[in-house]
Write a protein that holds these residues in place. Structure first.
Motif, PDB file in Angstrom:
ATOM      1  N   LEU A 208       7.327  36.416   3.511  1.00  0.00           N
ATOM      2  CA  LEU A 208       8.298  35.594   2.791  1.00  0.00           C
ATOM      3  C   LEU A 208       7.650  34.856   1.618  1.00  0.00           C
ATOM      4  O   LEU A 208       8.322  34.528   0.646  1.00  0.00           O
ATOM      5  N   MET A 209       6.354  34.533   1.728  1.00  0.00           N
ATOM      6  CA  MET A 209       5.659  33.825   0.646  1.00  0.00           C
ATOM      7  C   MET A 209       4.282  34.469   0.501  1.00  0.00           C
ATOM      8  O   MET A 209       3.595  34.697   1.491  1.00  0.00           O
ATOM      9  N   ARG A 210       3.910  34.697  -0.754  1.00  0.00           N
ATOM     10  CA  ARG A 210       2.701  35.469  -0.963  1.00  0.00           C
ATOM     11  C   ARG A 210       2.010  34.967  -2.221  1.00  0.00           C
ATOM     12  O   ARG A 210       2.658  34.534  -3.178  1.00  0.00           O
ATOM     13  N   TYR A 211       0.716  35.064  -2.233  1.00  0.00           N
ATOM     14  CA  TYR A 211      -0.045  34.479  -3.344  1.00  0.00           C
ATOM     15  C   TYR A 211       0.275  35.128  -4.684  1.00  0.00           C
ATOM     16  O   TYR A 211       0.346  34.434  -5.707  1.00  0.00           O
ATOM     17  N   ALA A 212       0.489  36.442  -4.717  1.00  0.00           N
ATOM     18  CA  ALA A 212       0.779  37.102  -5.997  1.00  0.00           C
ATOM     19  C   ALA A 212       2.001  36.472  -6.664  1.00  0.00           C
ATOM     20  O   ALA A 212       2.053  36.334  -7.890  1.00  0.00           O
ATOM     21  N   ASP A 213       2.971  36.092  -5.853  1.00  0.00           N
ATOM     22  CA  ASP A 213       4.159  35.408  -6.380  1.00  0.00           C
ATOM     23  C   ASP A 213       3.744  34.053  -6.956  1.00  0.00           C
ATOM     24  O   ASP A 213       4.155  33.669  -8.066  1.00  0.00           O
ATOM     25  N   ALA A 214       2.904  33.335  -6.208  1.00  0.00           N
ATOM     26  CA  ALA A 214       2.442  32.030  -6.684  1.00  0.00           C
ATOM     27  C   ALA A 214       1.724  32.181  -8.019  1.00  0.00           C
ATOM     28  O   ALA A 214       1.944  31.410  -8.965  1.00  0.00           O
ATOM     29  N   LEU A 215       0.891  33.198  -8.110  1.00  0.00           N
ATOM     30  CA  LEU A 215       0.145  33.438  -9.353  1.00  0.00           C
ATOM     31  C   LEU A 215       1.111  33.694 -10.514  1.00  0.00           C
ATOM     32  O   LEU A 215       0.946  33.166 -11.613  1.00  0.00           O
TER      33      LEU A 215
END
Lengths: 1047, 506
Positions: free
Chosen positions: B399-406
């Motif tokens: 549901l939440m992933r670092y690539a999205d955060a980046l």
């Protein structure tokens, strides 16, 4: 008749001749039956105007001491009462004439009985002689089509299937629409006593009919209280009507041994006319041009419907022994039923034993009554469900399965791994790899003691114990094909449930004459508790084990091993195949989860989960009723009941349900034409309630959410942290303001009889207004549960007319003909509802997820259809008519119910015929919707030939629409019976009766499915549906041969 | 006559938490937190929230194929942007999200005994669910745990709603654990990283919720929260498809309990995956548009292994089930997979209409592969050690992933005018995904990069709305009315609570 008249004249003569009146005199004599001269034991003999009297003994003899100028009244059920002036006679022997008219019968009205002539309410009574015959699984079937305004629909043709019984329409918008059943004074619980089936990936199924435990042969009469003035004495449970079942006693029988036996042969009444293999292949090829048919043609020509079905031979045996003597009577009976289903692996076996005993003490002042029943019912079920998806359940797959596949229960071609190209589960594989049995023991014991405190006042204590213990176990092998979540794993399931329903009642009966006018008062108290306790267990990861008995036993052993290991206060456990265990406690503070690791001593490692449930409800009531009549002309009844229930919170624990009725019998008035022997007008009004909602919905409660098991036996919740495993979920969003649903019902009726009451009957008009509807509506979010129970501010109105006509066309010694007809019209409407329309009637099948066909909405009838308006196929073969669901002005509720009966007697032969019909309702054919389309045949699923003649494209989507909505009108020839009875002198058998009965001989209908009388449970979010046809168990046509012998 | 009973009940299989007089007694914090986390698993279905977020976009839609997927028109309504307040997914999503808010409120009520961490977790759960309510409907009804059904929930909207969610998260942060990278067993519970991620999401979308343009200060917040995630050790993972398997990785911040079968089978053809993984085969539902497929690098008509496409487009081998974008002829262990007609299964890029479709139109998407793990970084190999029949027991729905955060950080930089810094971050990602680095950053490029990286992860609608592309003509959508950017308050929710306002345009 002639003899009777002579007797009367003789008596008159003697009276006139006598001039001496004595203060006390003893009269003796014998009472015999007018039809065959046999003695009648148990005849009531009362000195008119007093409570002095006696009853005849086994030989029909009596002895009574009367005062001077006395008149004796001789009365007995089923015979015309006679009054005889004693005068100076010391011997009065009379012969009673059998009563051919219905008006003189006794009707049971709850906490008592009343002569029909005196009844003020709308009450129908069906006696055992008029019951439907043949093979009967449950009591409702005995009276199907017999009474106006009573609609009885079996949910399917399965032996022991649930029955939908509606009296005067449907008034509640949820499951609680069945009437209250009262068996020998014990109101039965509305809880299911047998658990529903487990969903093994095929969809859910319904619980069996809870009345199956009764032996229909033990039933003496079934009385139906229809209007509120009659049902209000049952208060909060009376809104849907009351059905009172009375079992046979030994009254009037002297050392009589009876044996009856029925052997029945049943066959499926109708099959779907699906394509044979050749047509199937050629039609498939037309829709899949350029493709080699060998991809779907496996060479055989199998009729799959026939493969799962059989000619079923069922049998039934009844023994009873009855005796009556001066101070009492008894009847003992034993019965055995083996009802074999027309679908393989389905059926019902029932063993019952009953003892009904009446014993009087202290010169008949103290009366003891016991009715005891022990029954054992074994149900065997085939994998038939209500909500099958695209793979189909047994019934669905047998209709659509590829007919070119050979009739073997395998999915493979030869021994290779080459599977048949189909998405559908092989019907024979479903039969072979599925086992589902329910064993139910039930005891129903009623003990009562009545005492005449004075001549006018009687006190009675009534206790009832209804205990059932039901064990349902099922297993499905991992070899079962094409069923998601089962294939390769195998699963087993069991539920063990105990219901206890205890009743204590105490009431006073007071009978007093005010002048010549009798007053009857009833005052009582009742307490009833309903206790349900059960546990269920699941196991998975049986690989390809095929011995399903072994699987079930293994589940039981595993469940026991776990239960022995864990603490007593467990609520749920989950045990995975590695020995890891999580146990959820009940009532530790805080609610605890405990982890264990232990390899318990059962052999094959698999996952097991268990859950326990229990709840108890109570009902406490006070009730009173008064009957008064003035000069046999004006009759008054008033009753009130206060019911207190644990189903409601402290603000509304008690509900009060009053009623009143007046009857004016005008037959003797001068302005009424001579032709009327009976003419009476009844007006009644009452308020009744309904409390059939779940347990404790007024506090907010949490429960451990259900533990889950993966197909391979691992637990679906992993981890050992405090936040892992199942959690606590709120299961009720407590509404402390919940209160009783109320139904106010007005009834206006006319009873008539003319030509010597040879033609008689009644007409009733009613209006039922149900308010404060108990139902679950969407919670205003955020909320702990999506739905919350409320009293909805809306009305459901049922209004209608019922007409009953009985005609005695002939009543000669060697020839008799009776005709009966009933018809009822009912109109149903929802009013003053301002909430969002509530969808129901879920439609299942391929591409039909989220589909539904009915809505509950304001100013519509209940179960009104809400579908697309289909106008045919366009040039492209796709649907036309739009993609919008809409009201189409059609409802699943029949407007008219009608029944017709005929009974004919010629010398020693008799014939009885019953037909009934329903009109004005529409059936949604979910089965055709899911299966009978071009897309289906293009996808190698079998269809009916009518699909081929349309220009539908194989790419067309069969959306829910009027395309599959059909008129459900039908007339069914339900029962035709021919019998021969004879009396044998000087032989060890006294009476013999032989008969042949045909059931469901034909149905006249335009409906395209198997049977328009169908009701598959398609409820959505707890809102019930009606009239939707899907993969239901087919109906049988049955011929039965019966022998009755009296020794 | 005397009563036998006072008609009181004693519960024997449940716990009373609110008495009939309305007194709230508190709940067991651990047990209720378990169910709040477990309830996240409803996101694994292809329906409800997932359908609203994906099947309404250019990335996913379900055409009606003969007798399949008609489903009462629910999918067609989404694909055409023709939904109403009666749409069943709309109201089910509303119910699920709000019910989880209420669960959190039960834990947060003073009557409930709880630790500081449990309180922080409950606040995170409340914030997560409220975020979606705000994003989908812009009105957040609110009810305390001690309020019974007679109380009508008040409604938060606009700044009040936004501030409420932010306050929950910021007050939760100090008491949430700093879950280590790769600790998959703990990443289905709240952590500092998941709270920071959600805060970044909120500030990135703030101007959408509250109106106006993106503010520099808000973008700085986004950058700050993503930097905090990086400080906890989260970083990009080499090997794109390996992330979507049952084991841990560097990127996963939060995943939902529950099995991701629908992600696997929802798109695949009936005859795909049958021999190896699941005799039932696929469900043949979700397809993607040709335009969406065209966003990826690589030859237009060839997605064979090593055809020159970028890693994230996946590949379709000749003899096994492919991964990523399944287009053209499909292979299986027995050679070519057959369509229902018996001829070879060839997925076409075009889907001419929403109804009347045969079984082979449309490119399919497969991100969670039934045969993972695929070897990270190596195109054409499959690690057969982790084959599971039908996806059961595969519990890693990201549901939440670092690539999205980046990418959020890159977008924030871009939005505050620092496209150069943003480009560096985007290219960091593109390099590890073996795509050609980009020369410049535009709004369309940012959105497309998010599409390529995050497809099937539930963000497409949110992204399209933020970039003004949702109420536009694409695929089967003609309705360009701005009302489509939010969903209507469900009809029966309006009926149950007059404090809610009907949504404009519906």
């Amino acid at each position: 008749m002639i003899r009777l008249y002579l007797t009367r004249y003789a008596i008159l003569f003697l009276v006139l001749a006598s001039s001496v009146a004595m203060a006390q005199q003893v009269v003796t004599g014998k009472v015999t039956s007018g039809d065959d001269g046999s003695a009648i034991p148990g005849v009531n003999i009362v000195e008119k105007g007093t409570s002095n009297g006696t009853v005849t003994d086994v030989d029909g003899s009596y002895k009574v001491t009367v005062g001077s100028g006395a008149t004796l009244i001789f009365s007995f059920v089923g015979y015309v009462s006679q009054e005889i002036v004693v005068g100076t006679q010391s011997t009065i022997s009379i012969s009673l004439t059998p009563d051919v008219t219905a008006l003189s019968e006794v009707v049971v009205i709850g906490y008592g009985e009343v002569n029909r002539r005196d009844a003020t309410g709308a009450v129908a009574s069906v006696k055992s002689e008029a019951f439907n015959r043949g093979i009967i699984a449950s009591p409702e079937q005995l009276i199907q089509g017999k009474t106006a305004g009573v609609q009885i629909t079996s949910s399917s043709g399965e032996p022991g299937a649930g029955v939908n019984l509606r009296i005067r329409g449907t008034s509640s918008v949820r499951g609680g629409n069945n009437p209250l059943f009262v068996v020998d004074g014990i109101p039965l619980s509305s809880d299911d006593t047998t658990p529903g089936g487990s969903d093994f990936g095929r969809g859910g199924s319904s619980a069996k009919n809870p009345l199956n435990f009764l032996n229909p042969n033990d039933i003496e009469s079934i009385d139906i209280l229809k209007d509120a003035s009659a049902t209000a004495i049952y208060g909060s449970r009376g809104a849907n009507g009351v059905v009172i079942i009375t079992t046979k006693g030994g009254k009037g029988k002297k050392q009589t041994l009876e044996y009856s036996s029925t052997v029945s042969v049943s066959q499926q009444a109708k099959y779907y006319d699906v394509l044979d293999a050749n047509t199937f292949v050629s039609e498939w090829s037309k829709l899949n041009p350029g493709v080699n048919p060998s991809t779907i043609n496996y060479g055989a020509n199998t009729d799959w419907q026939k493969e799962i079905n059989r000619t079923a031979v069922s049998q039934n045996h009844n023994f009873s022994y009855s005796n009556s003597y001066k101070t009492g009577n008894y009847r003992a009976s034993v019965s055995y039923d083996d009802q074999v289903g027309i679908i393989k692996n389905s059926g019902l076996k029932r063993l019952t034993g009953r003892l009904n005993l009446n014993q009087n003490f202290l010169q008949d002042k103290l009366k003891f009554t016991a009715q005891t029943l022990f029954s054992r019912v074994n149900d065997q079920a085939a994998p038939i469900t209500n909500t099958a998806g695209f793979e189909g359940d047994l019934i669905g797959s047998s209709i659509i399965y590829n007919p070119t596949i050979p009739a073997t229960p395998t999915n493979y071609i030869g021994n290779s791994s080459n599977m048949y190209s189909t998405d559908i589960a092989n019907p024979l594989s479903q039969l072979k790899y599925y086992k589902d049995g329910t064993e139910t023991n039930r005891e129903l014991i009623n003990l009562s003691l009545g005492y005449d405190i004075t001549k006018e006042l009687n006190f009675k204590i009534n206790t009832g114990f209804d205990r059932s213990h039901s064990l349902r176990a099922s297993a499905t092998s991992g070899l079962q094909s094409k069923i998601a979540n089962v294939n390769g794993n195998g699963k087993a399931f069991m539920t063990d449930q105990k219901n206890a329903n205890d009743l204590v009642e105490a009431f006073f009966n007071y009978n007093k004459k005010i002048g010549d006018n009798p007053l009857t008062l009833l005052l009582g108290y009742s307490y009833q508790s309903f206790d349900v306790k059960g546990r269920s267990a699941n196991a998975a990861n049986f690989g390809t084990q095929t011995n399903m008995d072994w699987m079930i036993q293994d589940l039981k052993d595993a469940d026991k091993a776990v239960r022995d290991f864990i603490p007593q206060n467990w609520n749920q456990y989950e045990y995975d195949r590695t020995g890891f265990m999580r146990v959820y406690d009940l009532f530790s503070n805080p609610p605890a989860k405990t982890y264990y690791t232990s390899n318990l001593p059962f052999i094959n490692p698999r996952g097991v989960t268990g859950t326990r449930y229990s709840y108890k409800d109570e009902l406490q009531s006070f009730f009173a009723r008064g009957n008064y009549n003035v000069g046999e002309k004006y009759f008054f009844t008033a009753s009130v009941r206060a019911d207190g229930s644990t189903r409601f919170g402290s603000n509304n624990k008690y509900g009060i349900f009053p009623s009143g009725a007046v009857k004016y019998r005008m037959s003797d008035e001068s302005f009424v034409p001579e032709i009327f022997d009976e003419l009476a007008v009844r007006v009644g009004y009452g308020i009744t309630g309904n409390q059939s909602i779940g347990h404790n919905l007024y506090t907010t409660r949490q429960q451990w959410s259900t533990v889950g098991l993966n197909n391979d036996g691992s637990l679906s919740n992993t981890g050992t942290g405090p936040n892992d495993g199942a959690g606590l979920n709120t299961v009720t969003y407590g509404n402390p303001d919940l209160q009783w649903e109320q139904t106010g019902q007005l009834n206006i009726g006319v009873d008539y009889g003319f030509f010597g009451s040879r033609i008689n009957g009644s007409i009733d008009f009613y209006n039922k207004n149900t308010t404060k509807l108990l139902m679950q509506v969407m919670s205003a979010q955020p909320a702990p549960t999506p739905f919350v129970w409320r009293n909805l501010d809306a009305n459901v109105i049922n209004s209608g007319i019922e007409l009953t006509v009985n005609g005695v066309v002939a009543d000669k010694k060697d020839f008799g003909l009776n005709l009966g007809f009933n018809v009822a019209y009912n109109k149903n409407k929802v009013k003053n509802y301002d909430g969002s329309p509530l969808p129901t009637g879920a439609i299942n099948g391929q591409g039909l997820s989220n589909s539904y066909a009915q809505r509950i909405a304001n100013n519509q009838s209940l179960f009104t259809y809400y579908v697309r308006n289909w106008t045919g196929f366009g040039a492209d073969g796709l649907n036309t008519g739009g993609d919008e669901q809409q009201y189409v002005g059609k409802s699943a509720i029949p407007k008219v119910n009608a029944g017709f009966s005929l009974s004919l007697r010629v010398y020693k032969f008799d014939l009885a015929a019953y037909m009934y019909g329903q009109f004005g309702q529409y059936v949604y054919n979910n089965l055709a919707n899911a299966y009978f389309t071009k897309g289906s045949i293009a996808g190698a699923r079998n269809v009916t030939p009518d699909v081929l003649s349309t220009n539908e494209s194989k790419a067309n989507s069969p959306d829910v629409s009027t395309r599959f909505l059909e008129k459900g009108d039908f007339v069914r020839m339900q029962n035709l019976s021919v019998g021969y009875s004879t009396t044998l002198k000087d032989f060890f058998v006294n009476k013999v009766r032989l008969s042949v009965t045909g059931q469901n001989l034909f149905v006249i209908t335009n409906y395209s499915g198997r049977d328009p009388e169908v009701n598959v449970d398609k409820s959505l979010d707890g809102i019930p549906s009606l009239g939707i046809d899907y993969t239901s168990y087919p109906r049988a046509r049955t011929v039965s041969f019966s022998l009755n012998a009296t020794f | 006559m005397v009563s036998c009973t006072d008609l009181g009940v004693k519960e024997t299989d449940s716990f009373v938490i609110t008495t009939e007089s309305g007194e709230f007694l508190g709940v067991d914090a651990a047990g209720t937190l378990s169910s709040a986390y477990n309830e996240m698993n409803w996101q694994n279905t292809q329906e409800n929230l997932y359908a609203l977020n994906e099947a309404t976009t250019d990335e996913q839609f379900i055409p009606t194929r003969g007798t399949d997927w008609g489903d009462n028109g629910v999918w067609r309504d989404l694909a055409r942007h023709a939904w109403t307040g009666a749409h069943t997914f709309n109201y089910k999503a509303w119910n699920y999200l709000n019910a989880n808010v209420y669960r959190a409120n039960q834990i947060l009520h003073p009557k409930t005994t709880k630790t500081a961490q449990q309180e922080a977790e409950a606040k995170f759960i409340r914030a997560y669910n409220m975020f979606w309510i705000l994003d989908l409907w812009r009105q957040i009804p609110f009810r305390e745990a001690d309020q019974g059904p007679a109380v009508l929930p008040s409604v938060k909207s606009g700044q009040e709603a936004f501030d409420f969610i932010v306050a929950d998260l910021t007050s939760a942060l100090p008491n949430l654990p700093a879950t280590a990278v790769g600790n998959i067993g703990a990443q289905n519970k709240a952590s500092k990283a998941s709270a920071n991620y959600l805060l970044a999401k909120l500030y990135l979308n703030k101007h959408i919720y509250l109106g106006g343009d993106a503010q520099s200060a808000d973008m700085d917040k986004v950058i700050g929260y993503v930097t905090a995630i990086e400080a906890d050790g989260y970083k990009l993972q080499d090997g794109f498809f390996g992330i979507f398997g049952p084991s841990g990785d560097n990127e996963t911040i939060f995943w939902a309990n529950g099995q991701y079968e629908p992600r696997i089978w929802g798109s695949l053809h009936y005859n795909q995956g049958r021999e190896t993984y699941n005799t039932g085969g696929g469900w043949n539902g979700f397809a993607t548009t040709a335009d969406f497929y065209a966003k990826f690098e690589g030859p237009a008509d060839n997605n064979a292994p090593g055809a020159g496409q970028e890693e994230r487009r996946g590949f379709v081998p000749a003899n096994s089930l492919g991964v990523g974008f399944l287009v053209g002829t499909q292979g299986g262990p027995d050679g070519v997979v057959k369509a229902r007609s018996g001829s070879p299964l060839v997925f076409t890029k075009d889907v001419p209409a929403l109804t009347g479709q045969p079984d082979y139109t449309g490119v399919r998407l497969l991100k969670w592969h039934p045969g993972v793990k695929l070897n990270r970084g190596k195109d054409n190999e499959k690690d057969s050690a982790t084959i599971n029949m039908a996806g059961q027991g595969l519990n890693h729905l990201v549901l939440m992933r670092y690539a999205d955060a980046l990418l959020m950080k890159a977008e924030a930089l871009f939005r505050k005018g620092d496209a150069g810094q943003g480009l560096i971050l985007v290219n960091q990602l593109r390099v590890i995904r073996k795509a050609t680095p980009l020369a410049s950053l535009t709004a369309d490029v940012v959105l497309d990069e998010r599409a390529r990286e995050l497809y099937l992860e539930g963000w497409r609608r949110n992204d399209m709305v933020r970039f003004g592309k949702f109420n536009a003509k694409f695929a089967f959508v003609d309705n360009t009315d701005a009302s489509r950017n939010i969903f209507p308050i469900p009809d029966n929710a309006l009926g149950s609570n007059p404090n809610l306002k009907p949504t404009d345009g519906y």
